[in-house]
Scaffold this motif. Structure first.
Motif, short mmCIF file in Angstrom:
data_model
loop_
_atom_site.label_atom_id
_atom_site.label_comp_id
_atom_site.label_asym_id
_atom_site.label_seq_id
_atom_site.Cartn_x
_atom_site.Cartn_y
_atom_site.Cartn_z
N SER A 1 10.68 7.43 2.22
CA SER A 1 9.91 6.30 1.71
C SER A 1 10.03 6.08 0.20
CB SER A 1 8.44 6.46 2.08
OG SER A 1 8.32 6.44 3.48
N THR A 2 10.28 7.13 -0.56
CA THR A 2 10.37 6.96 -2.01
C THR A 2 11.56 6.07 -2.37
OG1 THR A 2 9.50 9.19 -2.18
CG2 THR A 2 10.41 8.22 -4.18
N ILE B 1 13.19 4.20 -0.15
CA ILE B 1 13.01 2.95 0.61
C ILE B 1 12.16 1.96 -0.18
CG2 ILE B 1 11.91 1.96 2.67
CD1 ILE B 1 12.87 4.42 4.23
N SER B 2 11.11 2.46 -0.83
CA SER B 2 10.22 1.59 -1.60
C SER B 2 10.99 0.86 -2.69
CB SER B 2 9.11 2.41 -2.28
OG SER B 2 8.39 3.14 -1.34
N LEU B 3 11.78 1.63 -3.45
CA LEU B 3 12.51 1.04 -4.56
C LEU B 3 13.57 0.07 -4.04
CD1 LEU B 3 12.47 1.17 -7.63
CD2 LEU B 3 14.31 2.84 -7.53
N THR C 1 13.46 -1.69 -1.31
CA THR C 1 12.79 -2.89 -0.82
C THR C 1 12.42 -3.82 -1.97
OG1 THR C 1 11.88 -1.58 0.97
CG2 THR C 1 10.91 -3.74 0.64
#
Ligand SMILES: C[S@@+](CC[C@H](N)C(=O)[O-])C[C@H]1O[C@@H](n2cnc3c(N)ncnc32)[C@H](O)[C@@H]1O
Lengths: 482, 303
Positions: free
Chosen positions: B89-90, B92-94, B96
């Motif tokens: 997720s770390t 993936i967040s950036l 996105t």
């Protein structure tokens, strides 16, 4: 959903909220004819961008007018770097081009980019400079001679980077990658019902609204007299996005939770002071920002000031069409009627927000404020459904340690995690790749978790937390600490 | 259940997360008549789960209890069956945010791998966007199709089983964003460019090695991409602990000591008693992830 609302119109129209980009500096403005805008210490007019495609690059010409730039040639910098600077003597003679030469080039209509190239070629020391120095040299010269501006559609990426670079004080130092974490960990997506409590100029609210895409609802919890949405408006959302946006005053949360809430009485108190409160809020923001005033030129804010005033004057909606002049011409009676209508509208929205909260089935909670997170979380989580994510940002770690502990004590949450992210930029060049020499020291802290059905916490083997470590391990920690 | 729409009650056919405490979780498929074994005993789907609210506490046969959670893409990332290395997720967040994904975005991705990123993308671009994901490993492609159907997001995604470096994404001029997580991304940059809209868009490539990044950056430059920027993001997790530090005996009289404590006592120090100080600390783990990969972003400019 309204198709034309989401399909991005590709051409810039008058009244659009856009972002100007020069090198890696951004500025958010509203496009208006014959309006002077100051950007990177230069006056410009945006008249010529109207009708052009988003993404078009312009050059600043005489009188601050913009002219479409033909081809955006990526300067393939075939750089040859010296390994050190032992051969560089600063005698002021290394640049063979004189001031007159440069002026002559300009007069011939040679563009900034070509001038920079000439400067490099005529610099005796450029080749001997280290790559770092070369980079700096090019950047400096480009900034001086290349007056190139690109018009962009606003986005969370751009606005978050812009605020972080230029006015971090206004957004509680929330770094853009931290905001990115919050949106993902909060599972913000179309159709959800999200509670947002922020004092980041409306940036976090805007980021959430972008991810909802006009579907679902957002309830903005606000301190003081009214919600702050300067950055939200810079996103240039279609009007329909605001239909799902509600606001509710923080100082009525308690009454909502205890069941004594009444929209009517509280509203009459609130309304007469509305305007004063709003300016109070702005002052607060300015004060917060004091420490950063050296990072942005004082005359030049991240947003165009006039546009900002205008936006704030119109209650953050797209009703900006109702111009001031027109309002003045309106008869007093009409004005009063208008005010009444707005009051009613505001009251109606507040009671709708209250109803939405009272359902206690929100799909998420996002907090990013200058207030202590613990009381906010303990109250606002009451409005969130079970099995939903919540995320709270704080510029400092300590309040989140406390918040973590209090939430554990209270129960009704699992998977609590306290974290921060490190963000590093790289220089990538053949055989010369390495991290950039400067990195951000910190982007703030995030505590996130998942709500579960509330129940009085009974000790259970399955969820006993390692809040206290076994004695032997604790001793180790102590040793390390000391 | 669908990964792009919350719901209140657990139903037959749902994917759900069984949360046991600490970081212990696993995914299950809810099936009338079936049962799940946990360390706290058995859970019967028909009687214990179906019809209950997500987030409910469920008592297992041995008396211990668990929570049943709605599977957000983030929980799925932590629980999915690994068929490859996955993105967390770390990153993936950036990705996105920097790809500017939002409802309605059309995205191309390769490879699909275990579908960790795919689920997160689909969530963000729904209900009007679409993901085209290319995976040249046949079983992985098939498994991904099956998962997307099971998670009721198959209408939002097209899986293609082909080599992206040879045959591209199978679409032209429609993508707002492209993401690459393959060993030789530089070979796919041309295809990525032609998949993207003429008015431009954003691209990202994830590579663990800097040599890969160098070749990718060169390819991006050759194809006229601008704003080429390489980043690395690392997650720092802190354990919240209460720590007791002893205060050394320096031979001071007791009163003196306590007056010292009283003057500038921070809130953190909740008790200073008998030569020890108790405080809360965010303690980093002894070992943590130090590298996942470099993220290279770039913009395809107008025309
Ligand atoms: C590391 S995995 C991707 C993981 C994925 N991002 C996730 O989060 O689950 C890389 C995948 O790319 C696939 N792949 C490698 N080269 C490819 C190519 N040229 N065309 C299509 N797929 C490829 C591999 O089979 C593998 O499944």
């Amino acid at each position: 959903m309204d198709e034309c609302d989401t399909a991005p119109s590709k051409l810039v129209s008058e009244g659009d909220f856009v972002v100007l980009k020069r090198q890696d500096v951004f500025k958010a403005v509203q496009v208006q004819r014959r309006k002077k805008i100051i950007f990177e210490k230069q006056w410009i007019y945006l008249d010529n961008v109207i009708g052009k495609h988003y993404g078009t690059t312009f050059e600043i010409c005489n009188g601050g007018n913009l002219q479409t730039k033909r081809t955006e040639v990526t300067t393939t910098e075939m750089k040859e770097a010296g390994s050190d600077n032992r051969n560089i003597v600063d005698d002021g003679k290394s640049q063979k081009l004189t001031r007159d030469d440069i002026e002559a080039l300009k007069e011939k209509g040679i563009k900034g980019e070509a001038i920079v190239q000439q400067l490099i070629e005529n610099s005796a020391t450029f080749r001997d400079k280290t790559e770092f120095a070369q980079e700096k040299y090019i950047k400096k010269k480009k900034k001086k001679y290349e007056a190139v501006i690109t018009i962009l559609k606003p986005s969370t990426r751009i606005l978050a980077m812009m605020y972080y670079a230029r006015e971090p004080g206004k957004i509680c130092q929330l770094r853009y990658d931290t905001l990115a974490q919050m949106l993902t960990l909060g599972n913000i997506h179309a159709g959800s019902k999200v509670i947002v409590m922020e004092t980041c100029a409306g940036l976090v609210l805007g980021a959430v609204m972008e991810r909802l895409g006009g579907l679902g609802s957002v309830i903005q919890m606000y301190p003081g007299g009214g919600p702050v949405r300067a950055a939200t408006d810079s996103f240039g959302f279609p009007k329909s996005f605001y239909k799902g946006l509600y606001e509710f005053p923080l100082n009525k949360v308690e009454s909502l939770l205890t069941g004594t809430y009444s929209c009517r009485t509280s509203f009459s108190e609130l309304n007469p002071t509305l305007e004063n409160d709003e300016s109070g809020e702005t002052q607060d923001l300015n004060r917060d920002n004091g420490e950063d005033s050296n990072s942005a030129t004082e005359s030049e804010s991240v947003m165009d000031t006039n546009a900002q005033q205008q936006q704030e004057g119109v209650e953050g909606s797209c009703e900006g069409a109702l111009s001031k002049e027109k309002a003045q011409k309106m008869e007093k009676k009409q004005l009063a009627l208008e005010r009444k209508r707005k009051q009613d509208e505001k009251r109606r929205k507040e009671s709708e927000a209250a109803a939405l909260l009272q359902d206690k089935n929100a799909d998420g909670l996002i907090v990013a404020s200058r207030f202590h997170p613990t009381p906010l979380l303990l109250s606002l989580l009451e409005f969130v459904a079970p099995s939903r994510p919540f995320v709270v940002y704080c510029q400092y770690q300590e309040p989140l340690l406390e918040c973590y502990t209090k939430l554990r004590e209270k129960g009704g949450v699992v998977n609590l995690k306290l974290s921060e992210t490190w963000l590093r930029n790289y220089q990538v060049l053949p055989n010369r790749s390495h991290p950039k020499l400067v990195m951000s020291g910190g982007g703030g802290y995030v505590l996130h978790g998942t709500t579960v059905a509330a129940e009085r916490a009974k000790p259970n083997t399955s969820t006993i937390e390692k809040s206290e470590e076994p004695a032997t391990k604790k001793m180790k920690v102590e040793e390390e600490e000391s | 259940m669908s990964f792009v729409e919350y719901k209140e009650f657990i139903e037959d056919g749902d994917t759900a997360i069984v949360f046991l405490g600490h970081d212990s979780m696993f995914p299950i498929t809810i099936q009338n008549g079936s049962q799940t074994q946990t360390k706290y005993g058995v859970i019967r789907h028909s009687t214990d789960l179906i019809g209950k609210k997500y987030g409910s506490k469920v008592i297992c046969s041995k008396g211990g209890w668990v929570y049943i959670l709605y599977p957000t893409p983030e929980l799925w990332t932590l629980n999915l069956p690994h068929r490859t290395q996955i993105l967390y997720s770390t990153d993936i967040s950036l990705i996105t945010m920097m790809l500017e994904l939002k409802p309605g975005s059309v995205v191309c991705e390769s490879g699909t791998g275990s579908g960790s990123l795919s689920h997160a993308i689909i969530r963000t671009v729904a209900p009007t966007g679409h993901l085209y994901t290319v995976e040249f490993h046949q079983q992985r492609a098939e498994k991904a199709i099956e998962e997307f159907r099971q998670h009721k997001v198959d209408h939002l995604v097209t899986v293609k089983n082909q080599d992206v470096c040879k045959h591209g994404f199978g679409v032209t001029g429609i993508a707002d964003a492209v993401f690459l997580d393959i060993p030789s991304p530089w070979e796919a940059i041309g295809h990525a460019k032609s998949a993207m809209k003429s008015e431009g868009g954003r691209i990202c490539s994830f590579s663990p090695c800097i040599e890969q990044v160098q070749r990718t950056c060169l390819a991006l430059e050759e194809h006229g991409f601008t704003e080429i920027n390489t980043l690395e993001i690392l997650l720092r997790v802190y354990d919240v602990r209460t720590i007791n530090l002893q205060v050394a005996d320096l031979g001071r009289a007791a009163e003196e000591k306590s007056s010292l404590d009283g003057t500038d006592r921070t809130k953190q120090i909740s008790a200073v008693q008998h030569g020890s100080a108790l405080f809360k600390s965010g303690v980093p783990p002894r070992e943590t992830v130090g590298h996942t990969g470099y993220l290279t972003f770039a913009t395809k400019s107008l025309f």
